[in-house]
Design a protein around this motif. Structure first.
Motif, PDB file in Angstrom:
ATOM      1  N   GLY A   1       1.052  -1.407   0.147  1.00  0.00           N
ATOM      2  CA  GLY A   1      -0.730  -0.059   0.024  1.00  0.00           C
ATOM      3  C   GLY A   1       0.932   1.493  -0.300  1.00  0.00           C
ATOM      4  N   ILE A   2       1.765   1.313  -0.374  1.00  0.00           N
ATOM      5  CA  ILE A   2       2.794   1.934  -0.188  1.00  0.00           C
ATOM      6  C   ILE A   2       3.397   2.769  -1.268  1.00  0.00           C
ATOM      7  N   TYR A   3       2.903   3.490  -1.989  1.00  0.00           N
ATOM      8  CA  TYR A   3       3.267   4.092  -3.786  1.00  0.00           C
ATOM      9  C   TYR A   3       4.741   5.028  -3.491  1.00  0.00           C
ATOM     10  N   GLN A   4       4.209   5.599  -3.009  1.00  0.00           N
ATOM     11  CA  GLN A   4       5.160   6.461  -2.667  1.00  0.00           C
ATOM     12  C   GLN A   4       5.920   7.241  -1.825  1.00  0.00           C
ATOM     13  N   ILE A   5       7.321   7.563  -1.125  1.00  0.00           N
ATOM     14  CA  ILE A   5       8.150   8.441   0.000  1.00  0.00           C
ATOM     15  C   ILE A   5       7.747   9.339   0.449  1.00  0.00           C
ATOM     16  N   VAL A   6       7.882  10.356   0.730  1.00  0.00           N
ATOM     17  CA  VAL A   6       8.084  12.180   0.252  1.00  0.00           C
ATOM     18  C   VAL A   6       8.682  12.344   1.535  1.00  0.00           C
ATOM     19  N   LEU A   7       9.454  12.978   1.044  1.00  0.00           N
ATOM     20  CA  LEU A   7      10.992  13.743   2.384  1.00  0.00           C
ATOM     21  C   LEU A   7      11.637  14.722   2.309  1.00  0.00           C
ATOM     22  N   SER A   8      11.470  15.231   3.395  1.00  0.00           N
ATOM     23  CA  SER A   8      11.954  16.445   3.371  1.00  0.00           C
ATOM     24  C   SER A   8      13.334  16.389   4.692  1.00  0.00           C
ATOM     25  N   LEU A   9      14.373  17.930   4.320  1.00  0.00           N
ATOM     26  CA  LEU A   9      15.358  17.225   5.068  1.00  0.00           C
ATOM     27  C   LEU A   9      16.311  18.672   5.077  1.00  0.00           C
ATOM     28  N   SER A  10      16.684  19.352   7.124  1.00  0.00           N
ATOM     29  CA  SER A  10      17.086  19.975   6.925  1.00  0.00           C
ATOM     30  C   SER A  10      18.201  20.433   8.342  1.00  0.00           C
ATOM     31  N   HIS A  11      19.006  20.671   8.249  1.00  0.00           N
ATOM     32  CA  HIS A  11      19.909  21.605   9.308  1.00  0.00           C
ATOM     33  C   HIS A  11      21.081  22.317   9.566  1.00  0.00           C
ATOM     34  N   ASP A  12      21.315  22.381  10.551  1.00  0.00           N
ATOM     35  CA  ASP A  12      22.254  23.109  11.051  1.00  0.00           C
ATOM     36  C   ASP A  12      23.301  22.946  11.375  1.00  0.00           C
ATOM     37  N   HIS A  13      23.822  24.214  12.277  1.00  0.00           N
ATOM     38  CA  HIS A  13      25.346  23.473  12.615  1.00  0.00           C
ATOM     39  C   HIS A  13      25.392  22.580  13.388  1.00  0.00           C
ATOM     40  N   GLU A  14      23.917  22.128  13.990  1.00  0.00           N
ATOM     41  CA  GLU A  14      25.173  20.750  14.939  1.00  0.00           C
ATOM     42  C   GLU A  14      23.867  19.478  14.304  1.00  0.00           C
ATOM     43  N   TYR A  15      22.982  19.616  14.090  1.00  0.00           N
ATOM     44  CA  TYR A  15      21.375  19.151  14.113  1.00  0.00           C
ATOM     45  C   TYR A  15      21.011  18.942  12.542  1.00  0.00           C
ATOM     46  N   ALA A  16      20.504  17.662  12.433  1.00  0.00           N
ATOM     47  CA  ALA A  16      20.203  17.447  10.870  1.00  0.00           C
ATOM     48  C   ALA A  16      18.835  16.638  11.381  1.00  0.00           C
ATOM     49  N   THR A  17      17.905  17.239  10.214  1.00  0.00           N
ATOM     50  CA  THR A  17      17.197  16.250  10.946  1.00  0.00           C
ATOM     51  C   THR A  17      15.893  16.142   9.250  1.00  0.00           C
ATOM     52  N   ALA A  18      15.178  14.731   9.449  1.00  0.00           N
ATOM     53  CA  ALA A  18      14.732  14.763   8.580  1.00  0.00           C
ATOM     54  C   ALA A  18      13.315  13.844   8.900  1.00  0.00           C
ATOM     55  N   SER A  19      12.299  13.757   7.301  1.00  0.00           N
ATOM     56  CA  SER A  19      10.910  13.104   7.771  1.00  0.00           C
ATOM     57  C   SER A  19      10.436  12.920   6.478  1.00  0.00           C
ATOM     58  N   ALA A  20      10.368  11.546   6.556  1.00  0.00           N
ATOM     59  CA  ALA A  20       9.390  10.542   5.736  1.00  0.00           C
ATOM     60  C   ALA A  20       8.419  10.435   5.704  1.00  0.00           C
ATOM     61  N   ILE A  21       6.921  11.209   4.572  1.00  0.00           N
ATOM     62  CA  ILE A  21       5.746  10.208   4.578  1.00  0.00           C
ATOM     63  C   ILE A  21       5.398   9.514   3.455  1.00  0.00           C
ATOM     64  N   ALA A  22       4.520   8.227   3.829  1.00  0.00           N
ATOM     65  CA  ALA A  22       4.408   7.818   3.000  1.00  0.00           C
ATOM     66  C   ALA A  22       2.870   8.026   2.028  1.00  0.00           C
ATOM     67  N   VAL A  23       3.528   7.568   1.123  1.00  0.00           N
ATOM     68  CA  VAL A  23       2.489   8.426   0.821  1.00  0.00           C
ATOM     69  C   VAL A  23       0.889   7.082  -0.529  1.00  0.00           C
ATOM     70  N   PRO A  24      -0.228   6.516  -0.080  1.00  0.00           N
ATOM     71  CA  PRO A  24      -0.437   5.376  -0.339  1.00  0.00           C
ATOM     72  C   PRO A  24      -1.073   5.082  -1.556  1.00  0.00           C
ATOM     73  N   VAL A  25      -0.871   6.470  -2.759  1.00  0.00           N
ATOM     74  CA  VAL A  25      -1.869   5.881  -3.872  1.00  0.00           C
ATOM     75  C   VAL A  25      -0.997   6.742  -4.784  1.00  0.00           C
ATOM     76  N   ALA A  26      -0.813   6.617  -6.251  1.00  0.00           N
ATOM     77  CA  ALA A  26      -0.247   7.298  -6.604  1.00  0.00           C
ATOM     78  C   ALA A  26      -0.257   8.782  -7.345  1.00  0.00           C
ATOM     79  N   VAL A  27       0.627  10.243  -7.344  1.00  0.00           N
ATOM     80  CA  VAL A  27       0.276  11.042  -7.211  1.00  0.00           C
ATOM     81  C   VAL A  27       0.094  11.061  -8.912  1.00  0.00           C
ATOM     82  N   ILE A  28      -0.569  12.139  -9.613  1.00  0.00           N
ATOM     83  CA  ILE A  28      -0.982  12.466 -10.590  1.00  0.00           C
ATOM     84  C   ILE A  28      -0.797  13.552 -10.751  1.00  0.00           C
TER      85      ILE A  28
END
Length: 155
Positions: free
Chosen positions: A128-155
């Motif tokens: 049921g996971i069609y695609q994974i959307v990702l967001s990345l960010s970083h500053d001087h000391e930390y890096a973060t990422a968030s991932a969200i599963a997209v359950p259908v094809a996005v056209i």
């Protein structure tokens, strides 16, 4: 006339004569990485650490072409992204996903994109996971990422 309603993890499509329930998996993964920790690991373990976690494309992207050093903020962001994707995919407790089966690349606009190894991608598309959307960010000391599963094809 068709109407679509979303409730929690199921999408219900209704028409006058039929009702179809399509299972849709909603999943989110996030991670935070201390950039100096990645730098220390690279200094301590060198190429063994880098080759175990990152693909050649990822290493090339994170390599500073001017001075030959690695951009540890970029490495940390990709490591956080891989962790976030693993949390999203939630493999069984006995299953180990190779780090390189999840690759983080940039599209033509520089946005991060998740590429899964073909057999892994097929397996999660079937679940049921069609695609994974990702967001990345970083500053001087930390890096973060968030991932969200997209359950259908996005056209």
């Amino acid at each position: 006339m068709k109407r679509t309603f979303s409730r929690f993890s199921k999408t219900v499509v209704r028409s006058r004569s039929t009702q179809v329930v399509a299972s849709a998996k909603l999943a989110i993964g996030t991670d935070l990485v201390w950039i100096p920790g990645i730098e220390q690991s690279v200094q301590q373990f060198g190429q063994r650490f880098l080759r175990r976690l990152f693909t050649l494309r990822e290493l090339d992207y994170c390599h500073n072409k001017v001075n030959g050093a690695f951009r540890f903020d970029r490495l940390a962001a990709r490591f956080a992204a891989k962790e976030a994707v693993m949390k999203l995919l939630r493999p069984s407790k006995d299953e180990v996903l190779p780090w390189q089966s999840i690759e983080i690349v940039a599209d033509e606009n520089g946005a991060p994109v998740v590429l899964l190894a073909p057999e892994l991608r097929r397996r999660y598309q079937q679940s049921g996971i069609y695609q994974i959307v990702l967001s990345l960010s970083h500053d001087h000391e930390y890096a973060t990422a968030s991932a969200i599963a997209v359950p259908v094809a996005v056209i």
